[in-house]
Design an enzyme around this catalytic site. Structure first.
Site, PDB file in Angstrom:
ATOM      1  N   ARG A   1       0.860  -1.189   0.000  1.00 10.81           N
ATOM      2  CA  ARG A   1       0.000   0.000   0.000  1.00 10.81           C
ATOM      3  C   ARG A   1       0.893   1.235   0.000  1.00 10.81           C
ATOM      4  O   ARG A   1       1.631   1.467   0.956  1.00 10.81           O
ATOM      5  CB  ARG A   1      -0.878   0.033   1.257  1.00 10.81           C
ATOM      6  CG  ARG A   1      -1.771  -1.179   1.419  1.00 10.81           C
ATOM      7  CD  ARG A   1      -3.152  -0.939   0.859  1.00 10.81           C
ATOM      8  NE  ARG A   1      -3.918  -2.185   0.785  1.00 10.81           N
ATOM      9  CZ  ARG A   1      -4.866  -2.528   1.635  1.00 10.81           C
ATOM     10  NH1 ARG A   1      -5.161  -1.719   2.631  1.00 10.81           N
ATOM     11  NH2 ARG A   1      -5.505  -3.663   1.487  1.00 10.81           N
TER      12      ARG A   1
ATOM     13  N   GLU B   1       0.738   4.165   0.857  1.00 12.86           N
ATOM     14  CA  GLU B   1       0.075   5.224   1.619  1.00 12.86           C
ATOM     15  C   GLU B   1       1.134   6.022   2.344  1.00 12.86           C
ATOM     16  O   GLU B   1       1.917   5.450   3.109  1.00 12.86           O
ATOM     17  CB  GLU B   1      -0.838   4.552   2.651  1.00 12.86           C
ATOM     18  CG  GLU B   1      -2.154   5.242   2.809  1.00 12.86           C
ATOM     19  CD  GLU B   1      -3.033   4.496   3.783  1.00 12.86           C
ATOM     20  OE1 GLU B   1      -3.472   3.389   3.438  1.00 12.86           O
ATOM     21  OE2 GLU B   1      -3.230   5.034   4.875  1.00 12.86           O
TER      22      GLU B   1
ATOM     23  N   ARG C   1       0.475   2.396  13.009  1.00 10.79           N
ATOM     24  CA  ARG C   1      -0.136   1.149  12.567  1.00 10.79           C
ATOM     25  C   ARG C   1      -0.135   0.961  11.051  1.00 10.79           C
ATOM     26  O   ARG C   1      -0.833   0.114  10.554  1.00 10.79           O
ATOM     27  CB  ARG C   1      -1.571   1.070  13.091  1.00 10.79           C
ATOM     28  CG  ARG C   1      -2.427   2.197  12.601  1.00 10.79           C
ATOM     29  CD  ARG C   1      -3.740   2.205  13.348  1.00 10.79           C
ATOM     30  NE  ARG C   1      -4.797   2.718  12.513  1.00 10.79           N
ATOM     31  CZ  ARG C   1      -6.066   2.495  12.719  1.00 10.79           C
ATOM     32  NH1 ARG C   1      -6.428   1.756  13.722  1.00 10.79           N
ATOM     33  NH2 ARG C   1      -6.973   3.013  11.923  1.00 10.79           N
ATOM     34  N   HIS C   2       0.633   1.784  10.330  1.00 12.07           N
ATOM     35  CA  HIS C   2       0.676   1.600   8.890  1.00 12.07           C
ATOM     36  C   HIS C   2       2.066   1.214   8.406  1.00 12.07           C
ATOM     37  O   HIS C   2       3.069   1.779   8.824  1.00 12.07           O
ATOM     38  CB  HIS C   2       0.264   2.901   8.179  1.00 12.07           C
ATOM     39  CG  HIS C   2      -1.200   3.150   8.208  1.00 12.07           C
ATOM     40  ND1 HIS C   2      -1.787   4.040   9.064  1.00 12.07           N
ATOM     41  CD2 HIS C   2      -2.209   2.604   7.486  1.00 12.07           C
ATOM     42  CE1 HIS C   2      -3.100   4.037   8.860  1.00 12.07           C
ATOM     43  NE2 HIS C   2      -3.382   3.180   7.910  1.00 12.07           N
TER      44      HIS C   2
ATOM     45  N   GLU D   1      -9.225  -1.482  13.995  1.00 12.12           N
ATOM     46  CA  GLU D   1      -9.750  -2.336  12.936  1.00 12.12           C
ATOM     47  C   GLU D   1      -8.709  -3.323  12.445  1.00 12.12           C
ATOM     48  O   GLU D   1      -7.563  -2.952  12.189  1.00 12.12           O
ATOM     49  CB  GLU D   1     -10.185  -1.449  11.771  1.00 12.12           C
ATOM     50  CG  GLU D   1     -10.820  -2.210  10.636  1.00 12.12           C
ATOM     51  CD  GLU D   1     -10.501  -1.556   9.294  1.00 12.12           C
ATOM     52  OE1 GLU D   1     -10.712  -0.335   9.201  1.00 12.12           O
ATOM     53  OE2 GLU D   1     -10.035  -2.260   8.383  1.00 12.12           O
TER      54      GLU D   1
ATOM     55  N   SER E   1     -11.637  -5.923   7.211  1.00 10.16           N
ATOM     56  CA  SER E   1     -12.733  -5.288   6.518  1.00 10.16           C
ATOM     57  C   SER E   1     -13.239  -6.341   5.539  1.00 10.16           C
ATOM     58  O   SER E   1     -12.451  -6.913   4.796  1.00 10.16           O
ATOM     59  CB  SER E   1     -12.196  -4.084   5.751  1.00 10.16           C
ATOM     60  OG  SER E   1     -13.102  -3.049   5.794  1.00 10.16           O
TER      61      SER E   1
ATOM     62  N   ARG F   1      -0.557  -6.457  12.291  1.00 13.07           N
ATOM     63  CA  ARG F   1      -1.499  -5.735  13.140  1.00 13.07           C
ATOM     64  C   ARG F   1      -2.147  -6.658  14.158  1.00 13.07           C
ATOM     65  O   ARG F   1      -2.314  -6.293  15.325  1.00 13.07           O
ATOM     66  CB  ARG F   1      -2.564  -5.056  12.280  1.00 13.07           C
ATOM     67  CG  ARG F   1      -3.084  -3.783  12.898  1.00 13.07           C
ATOM     68  CD  ARG F   1      -4.163  -3.175  12.071  1.00 13.07           C
ATOM     69  NE  ARG F   1      -3.640  -2.119  11.209  1.00 13.07           N
ATOM     70  CZ  ARG F   1      -4.395  -1.171  10.678  1.00 13.07           C
ATOM     71  NH1 ARG F   1      -5.689  -1.167  10.909  1.00 13.07           N
ATOM     72  NH2 ARG F   1      -3.874  -0.252   9.904  1.00 13.07           N
TER      73      ARG F   1
END
Lengths: 529, 172
Positions: free
Chosen positions: A301, A303, A309-310, A452, A455, A503
């Site tokens: 990812r 991002e 947490r990323h 979370e 998903s 995670r």
């Protein structure tokens, strides 16, 4: 004498005065040096003369497989009082070495276990041998022959508390450099302790820059063994449920989750993308009649988030399954898998959990059976009751997710729960809308300790509806043609979800930064090691 | 803001006649035109209203008590009004410590001090997150008690206070 001569001669005199001084100094220096050398030589002679244990210690030649020694090396964790008085060989790292007069105390370490060892001047060890042992650099790997002895007083600072080794031979197999980039004791020290006593702890960047050494701490060893356990339990549980493990490509032609956060790679004369999730391929496998599948693989990812947490690359554990009549069959299957993982960790990895808690204390992870499932509207109501203002169809912000986690924990006493029936507007285009209320969808998120971790949803398995949803989300149908085509020749109703390995481990152990559960983490600022 | 407060206070005190107020100066200090001349300043006006309503006990029953009430009224106008982000923490921390063993600000009786401090603190408390309200437990308890005090709330929105602690461990 002329004036010049006169000047010249005073200059000469001055020079010769200087010269004299210089000569004097040099002579003194030489004398001192000679004295020192003489002393050293005398010392050395002295040491060489008395060293009867010369062959019992030293730096070994590099192990290049010169010989096959039929020698059993005992594991440190197996050093128990039952083996007392036996002579054993072992190979371990020198964790610390401390000389005290005629003795040298060593702590020898092997992964999570360590034991005290003693080299004492006597009929087996000479003064020089003790000196050698005291000077072995920390982290060097040594082969030791020793007698295992029981101790009267427990050695609190070691894992093997009831025994110690009396060393007869010690050889360095691989020497570590004298200066270590970080001290293992500091790296394993709990945060609070460091500040109190003025002893150091190691900050995260230093750890990550010298990951090889940081990973040697007992805490790191425990964390990653537990992580391996999560993977193992995931595979075991799903295989027992009849799921098939699949491998999906990571170099793909179209961004699966949206074009914003995807890495582009050059692919011969064109470009391709690194997969953001195995979503498309999982579903194609279902359409190809594999019924229930899972895959474990990297997810990329792009991002640009620098949060706790990323990561830009992490390991995704993904599930997809066909169901009969209702997508709750999928939720039940996933939650049961998670519960089996939690139980497996609790029952089979308790040592690792305790080891991690020594450095990072946290509350044990709590879960309910069957898993708690709340509807999105209920979650919103709970938040409103606590004073949060939000619309019915708003997505949950991270602070609200965390607050909801706290409220759920307080009310139901669980760290793991499912939130079902999310608003349709905040989910991806391939999510199946709720049949009875067009504002909501058959989708769900799962949370651990308020964050979370999964998903998921029932997917749209009808090509026509899928195209409508894609158009509604303003997605170019050309780019997803192959995806839509897979549903044109009979597709079963199906759903699934994906979790992040790092995670899940972080939240299960109650840690606070995902880099602690990623061996060689990748984030916008880190590409090495 | 001050005018709304005064209007609420009048209702609380049960005053039939609602006064007209004006303001003066940059700080918008409230002014009341009374029979004996202008009454200037929030605290002065409030004390005047209390006397009009014949409720002198709200200003304190003994000399010491009256001094305490006055001290808190001063605190409201000097420390609470117009305090910036950084000072909010200090105010709440000090108040939290002070309220450890008191039901109301001056002890066991409700006074004008409680009313005005409640009005003054409302904009600060309304913005607190759940974990902050738990952190300043005593302030929250006192605040919740006052916002339920019969006839006091009027112009202010109710602040939600959870009955149970939600943040049990340090990290949130």
């Amino acid at each position: 004498m002329t004036k010049e001569d006169a000047q010249g001669s005073t200059a000469e005199e001055a020079q010769s005065k200087k010269g004299l001084k210089k000569q004097q100094k040099e002579a003194e220096k030489a004398a001192k040096k000679a004295e020192k050398q003489a002393k050293l030589a005398a010392d050395q002679q002295g040491t060489e003369e008395d060293d009867f244990a010369k062959d019992q210690y030293g730096i070994s030649a590099m192990v290049q497989s010169q010989q096959k020694l039929d020698r059993e090396l005992v594991r440190v964790q197996d050093l128990t009082p039952e083996k007392a008085d036996k002579v054993i060989w072992l190979r371990a790292r020198v964790h610390t070495s401390r000389a005290k007069g005629k003795q040298c105390f060593l702590v020898l370490r092997q992964q999570q276990f360590n034991v005290q060892a003693l080299v004492a001047v006597g009929d087996r060890a000479s003064k020089q041998m003790v000196k050698f042992a005291a000077n072995i650099n920390k982290e060097s790997i040594v082969d030791v022959e020793a007698v295992l002895r029981k101790v009267e007083q427990k050695i609190e600072s070691c894992t093997q508390q009831e025994v110690e080794l009396h060393v007869e031979k010690i050889y360095v197999i691989s020497q570590a450099e004298a200066r270590l980039p970080l001290q293992l004791d500091d790296a394993a020290r709990p945060e609070g302790e460091g500040d109190e006593d003025g002893r150091a702890t190691v900050n995260q960047d230093t750890r990550l820059d010298n990951r090889v050494i940081d990973l040697r701490t007992t805490t790191s060893q425990a964390i990653f063994r537990l992580q391996a356990g999560v993977c193992m339990l995931f595979r075991e549980t799903l295989t027992n449920k009849g799921f098939v493990e699949i491998q999906t490509p990571k170099i793909i032609s179209a961004a699966s989750e949206g074009g914003a956060n995807v890495f582009t790679v050059s692919y011969f004369k064109t470009s391709a993308y690194l997969a953001q999730s195995p979503q498309l391929y999982k579903q194609m496998c279902i359409c190809a009649d594999f019924d229930k599948v899972f895959c474990v693989g990297p997810v990329f990812r792009a991002e640009d988030s620098n949060t706790h947490r990323h990561l830009t690359e992490f390991v995704g554990l993904d599930i997809e399954m066909a169901f009969n009549y209702h997508y709750h069959e999928v939720i039940d299957s996933i939650t049961d898998t998670m519960v089996q993982i939690f139980k497996g960790l609790r029952d089979r990895f308790q040592t690792e959990i305790q080891t991690v808690n020594k450095q990072y204390p946290s509350e044990p992870f709590k879960f309910l059976e069957p898993t708690l499932r709340l509807e999105y509207t209920e979650g919103v109501a709970m938040l409103r009751q606590a004073g949060v203002e939000m619309g019915d169809e708003d997505d949950l912000s991270t602070p609200n997710e965390k607050l909801l986690g706290r409220l759920v924990k307080e009310k139901y006493d669980t760290d793991f729960y499912v939130l079902d029936k999310y608003p349709l507007s905040v989910r991806p285009f391939y999510t199946m809308p709720d049949p009875s209320n067009p504002k909501y969808s058959n989708s769900y998120d799962m949370f651990m300790r308020g964050e979370e971790i999964l998903s998921g949803a029932q997917r749209v398995h009808d090509a026509q509806l899928l195209m409508e949803r894609a158009i509604h989300h303003e997605i170019d149908l050309e780019k997803i043609k192959a995806y839509i085509d897979s549903f044109r020749f009979g597709a079963p109703p199906h759903g699934g979800g994906g979790i992040g390995l790092e995670r899940v481990c972080m939240l299960y152990l109650g840690l606070h930064n995902i880099r602690q559960t990623s061996m060689f983490p990748r984030d916008p600022k880190r590409l090495t090691p | 803001m001050a005018l709304k407060e005064l209007s609420s206070l009048e209702k609380f005190l049960g005053l039939k006649k609602h006064n007209k107020y004006s303001t003066q100066g940059d700080n918008k200090v409230p002014v009341l035109q009374s029979n004996n001349g202008p009454v200037v300043g929030l605290l002065t006006v409030c004390s005047h209203l209390v006397n009009e309503a014949k409720r002198p006990e709200l200003l304190g029953s003994s000399t010491e008590h009256r001094a305490m009430v006055h001290q808190w009224l001063e605190y409201r106008v000097t420390k609470v009004d117009g305090c910036g982000r950084e000072e909010v923490k200090t105010v709440l921390k000090d108040l939290n410590l002070y309220l450890q063993d008191k039901v109301y600000l001056t002890g066991n009786c409700f006074t004008l001090a409680d009313a005005l401090m409640y009005y003054g603190l409302h904009p600060l408390v309304v913005d607190l997150a759940v974990h902050e309200k738990e952190q300043y437990m005593n302030v929250t308890r006192w605040f919740d008690h006052l916002q339920h005090y019969p006839g006091l709330r009027h112009h202010l929105a109710p602040v939600v206070v959870l009955r149970n602690r939600v943040y049990t461990s340090g990290h949130h």
